[in-house]
Motif scaffolding. Structure first.
Motif, short mmCIF file in Angstrom:
data_model
loop_
_atom_site.label_atom_id
_atom_site.label_comp_id
_atom_site.label_asym_id
_atom_site.label_seq_id
_atom_site.Cartn_x
_atom_site.Cartn_y
_atom_site.Cartn_z
N LEU A 218 0.51 -15.19 12.23
CA LEU A 218 0.20 -15.59 10.85
C LEU A 218 -0.55 -14.50 10.10
O LEU A 218 -0.26 -14.23 8.93
CB LEU A 218 -0.60 -16.89 10.85
N ALA A 219 -1.49 -13.86 10.77
CA ALA A 219 -2.22 -12.77 10.12
C ALA A 219 -1.30 -11.60 9.81
O ALA A 219 -1.41 -10.97 8.75
CB ALA A 219 -3.37 -12.32 11.01
N ALA A 220 -0.38 -11.33 10.72
CA ALA A 220 0.57 -10.24 10.49
C ALA A 220 1.47 -10.55 9.31
O ALA A 220 1.73 -9.67 8.46
CB ALA A 220 1.40 -10.01 11.75
N LEU B 164 1.31 -4.56 14.02
CA LEU B 164 2.07 -4.84 12.81
C LEU B 164 3.40 -4.10 12.90
O LEU B 164 3.46 -2.98 13.41
CB LEU B 164 1.30 -4.37 11.57
N VAL B 165 4.45 -4.73 12.41
CA VAL B 165 5.76 -4.10 12.37
C VAL B 165 6.08 -3.75 10.92
O VAL B 165 6.13 -4.64 10.05
CB VAL B 165 6.85 -5.02 12.94
N VAL B 166 6.26 -2.47 10.66
CA VAL B 166 6.48 -1.96 9.32
C VAL B 166 7.94 -1.54 9.20
O VAL B 166 8.49 -0.90 10.09
CB VAL B 166 5.55 -0.76 9.03
N SER B 167 8.57 -1.90 8.08
CA SER B 167 10.00 -1.64 7.92
C SER B 167 10.26 -0.60 6.84
O SER B 167 9.39 -0.28 6.02
CB SER B 167 10.76 -2.94 7.59
N ARG B 168 11.52 -0.12 6.85
CA ARG B 168 11.91 0.96 5.94
C ARG B 168 13.36 0.79 5.55
O ARG B 168 14.18 0.30 6.35
CB ARG B 168 11.69 2.30 6.65
N ARG C 146 0.83 -12.46 6.74
CA ARG C 146 0.05 -12.36 5.50
C ARG C 146 -0.10 -10.89 5.09
O ARG C 146 0.01 -10.57 3.90
CB ARG C 146 -1.33 -13.01 5.69
N TRP C 147 -0.36 -10.03 6.05
CA TRP C 147 -0.51 -8.61 5.73
C TRP C 147 0.81 -8.04 5.20
O TRP C 147 0.81 -7.28 4.22
CB TRP C 147 -0.95 -7.85 6.99
N LEU C 148 1.92 -8.38 5.82
CA LEU C 148 3.22 -7.86 5.38
C LEU C 148 3.54 -8.31 3.96
O LEU C 148 4.05 -7.52 3.14
CB LEU C 148 4.32 -8.31 6.34
N ARG C 149 3.25 -9.57 3.63
CA ARG C 149 3.49 -10.05 2.27
C ARG C 149 2.60 -9.30 1.28
O ARG C 149 3.06 -8.89 0.21
CB ARG C 149 3.22 -11.55 2.18
N ALA C 150 1.34 -9.13 1.65
CA ALA C 150 0.40 -8.46 0.74
C ALA C 150 0.80 -7.01 0.48
O ALA C 150 0.55 -6.48 -0.60
CB ALA C 150 -1.01 -8.52 1.32
N HIS C 151 1.42 -6.38 1.47
CA HIS C 151 1.81 -4.98 1.33
C HIS C 151 3.29 -4.83 0.99
O HIS C 151 3.85 -3.74 1.12
CB HIS C 151 1.47 -4.21 2.62
N ARG C 152 3.91 -5.92 0.57
CA ARG C 152 5.30 -5.93 0.09
C ARG C 152 6.27 -5.30 1.07
O ARG C 152 7.18 -4.56 0.68
CB ARG C 152 5.37 -5.23 -1.27
N ASP C 153 6.03 -5.59 2.32
CA ASP C 153 6.98 -5.15 3.35
C ASP C 153 8.05 -6.25 3.45
O ASP C 153 8.00 -7.13 4.30
CB ASP C 153 6.27 -4.97 4.70
N THR C 154 9.00 -6.20 2.52
CA THR C 154 10.00 -7.26 2.43
C THR C 154 11.14 -7.02 3.41
O THR C 154 11.44 -5.88 3.79
CB THR C 154 10.57 -7.35 1.01
N ARG C 155 11.79 -8.10 3.81
CA ARG C 155 12.92 -8.05 4.75
C ARG C 155 14.14 -8.68 4.07
O ARG C 155 14.35 -9.89 4.14
CB ARG C 155 12.57 -8.79 6.03
#
Length: 494
Positions: A398-400, A232-236, A402-411
């Protein structure tokens, strides 16, 4: 070459006459819906187009400093926007309709031998990471600019475009676009604005955001441990605030000086700009040859990151590119790029081993691909197959997402999406929008992301975002080097 070159009354008279004569020829057999483009050689020189008023209009600025390539697109002759899972198909269909009857005339350009006129005319494009995103910029967009200024390899051209139905009425609009874009800016032999530097914006403390990022990394590690995803790629985000509106030209000049091997870009509209310097190419297509990068894995020295957070010195700690975590990250991206390109290419070559891409503060592993595409495959097919790679989203894709949307990792804007060009013949290039900032008035939001795989540590990932954020933070907080404004001979290379 003196700027602005097209505002001198005598030159404007000559330009108007040349454009009118060429339009008559072009309009003779053009249907009303056809797009017409005229390219003129403006002479020899090196213009960076930083004298233009980028802050308060729709524009697209693109630079490859090491290759001495500088582009500025102003206005729009044609625009297409889209969103949703079929957004690339929609842009593809629109471009096919445009290019089918796109008329181009190049005056004294010698397309076959003049690198400044090669690959003209062209449209610029960009898209968000998530096909559902709604933000300051359209989710996906394709624009044929009304005016495209290009300085490349010591040659300068201007390409003017309009629908055939607008005909000669477009001339006044083109010249007015140039007048407004370069009005009240002092002349500069180097083609770079001599404006007062920005007052450095100040970084805004955000302890809650920092803790939320560390929590997302921990949650990502738990998701990976469950077996549902492999990466997973997590942003900041980091916010800066200035006491006055932030001028773009000094920031872009600093980006270009500090990161000459990167692609530097700016997408602007009144009240907002999205800018950055990215080392990563998503895809390029040139005469049937596709080229793509698999870029993943990061190494740096820790003291700089610690100093950014605390202002204090820290023990030196290095993170090797050849450690297990980086190797696994790189392997996932390589596998994904190869799997995406193989069905679209007759032949596909992959570098035998990753190379080390050395940047100002970071090192990355990069594997390059090249392949001859199958008949009928175009740039939009390649974009749709590749985006998003595991380097910016995760895997499985696709799974990644979905996880990013669920955890509000917006871009926001087009961060981790793409920006690029496509010419009338379908050749083009798209880079991944990284190391970037969104500027609005006196605020600048800077973005960075990190890949999470087994073995990642939240504190180390935080430190990696600090180093990646340095590209935008330094450009926003520091003056460009004076050499960029006055150097008579630009850097050259690939």
């Amino acid at each position: 070459m003196r700027l602005p070159p097209l505002l001198d009354p005598a030159q404007r008279h000559v330009l108007r006459a040349r454009l009118a004569a060429q339009l008559v020829t072009q309009l003779a057999d053009a249907p009303p819906h056809a797009l017409i483009s005229l390219t003129l050689t403006l002479g020899e020189g090196h213009c960076r187009w930083l004298d233009a008023r980028l802050d308060d209009q729709h524009a697209f600025w693109w630079a490859r400093p090491d290759a001495d390539e500088w582009r500025l697109a102003l206005g729009q002759a044609m625009i297409v926007t889209s969103a949703g899972p079929n957004r690339f198909t929609a842009l593809q269909a629109a471009f096919a309709g445009i290019s089918a009857d796109w008329r181009h005339h190049a005056r004294d350009c010698g397309d076959s031998g003049n690198s400044a006129a090669r690959r003209l005319p062209a449209a610029h494009l960009g898209f968000a990471f998530d096909d559902e995103a709604q933000d300051d910029l359209p989710n996906a967009r394709l624009i044929v600019p009304a005016v495209l200024l290009v300085s490349r390899g010591g040659k300068i051209t201007a390409t003017f475009s309009c629908p055939a139905r607008e005909g000669e009425a477009a001339i006044d609009a083109w010249l007015d676009t140039l007048r407004r874009s370069f009005a009240s800016i002092p002349n500069s032999a180097a083609g770079t604005a001599h404006r007062p530097p920005n007052l450095p914006p100040q970084r805004q403390p955000a302890p809650l955001d920092d803790r939320a990022f560390l929590a997302r990394v921990t949650a990502a590690l738990a998701e990976i441990a469950s077996g549902r995803v492999r990466k997973l790629v997590v942003s900041r985000r980091v916010r800066l605030r200035a006491k006055q509106p932030i001028a773009l030209a000094p920031v872009l000049a600093a980006f270009a000086e500090r990161h000459p091997a990167c692609t530097v870009y700016a997408v602007t509209r009144p009240g907002m700009a999205f800018i950055g310097a990215t080392p990563e190419r998503l895809i390029a297509l040139d005469d049937g040859i596709a080229r793509a990068d698999a870029l993943a894995g990061t190494a740096w020295a820790a003291p700089a990151a610690a100093a950014l957070r605390t202002g204090e010195a820290a023990p030196t700690e290095s993170f090797a590119l050849d450690d297990d975590k980086n190797s696994r990250e790189q392997g996932l991206v390589v596998d994904a790029v190869r799997s995406a390109l193989a069905p679209l290419c007759q032949t596909l070559e992959q570098a035998a081993a990753p190379e080390v891409l050395r940047l100002r503060d970071l090192q990355h592993l990069r594997t390059q691909f090249a392949g001859h595409v199958r008949t009928g495959v175009d740039l939009f097919d390649l974009i749709a197959a590749l985006h998003p790679t595991p380097a910016v989203g995760g895997t499985p894709s696709l799974a990644a997402q979905r996880w990013l949307r669920a955890h509000r990792d917006t871009r926001p804007a087009w961060f981790t999406g793409g920006v690029g060009w496509i010419d009338a013949g379908g050749n083009g290039e798209v880079v991944v929008a990284l190391r970037c900032a969104r500027i609005s008035g006196g605020f600048a939001d800077c973005y960075a992301g990190v890949g999470i795989v087994p073995g990642s540590r939240p504190e180390q990932e935080f430190a990696e975002t600090e180093i990646k954020l340095t590209a935008a933070l330094d450009a926003l907080q520091c003056r460009p080097h004076p050499a960029l404004e006055s150097a008579p001979t630009p850097r050259t290379g690939t």
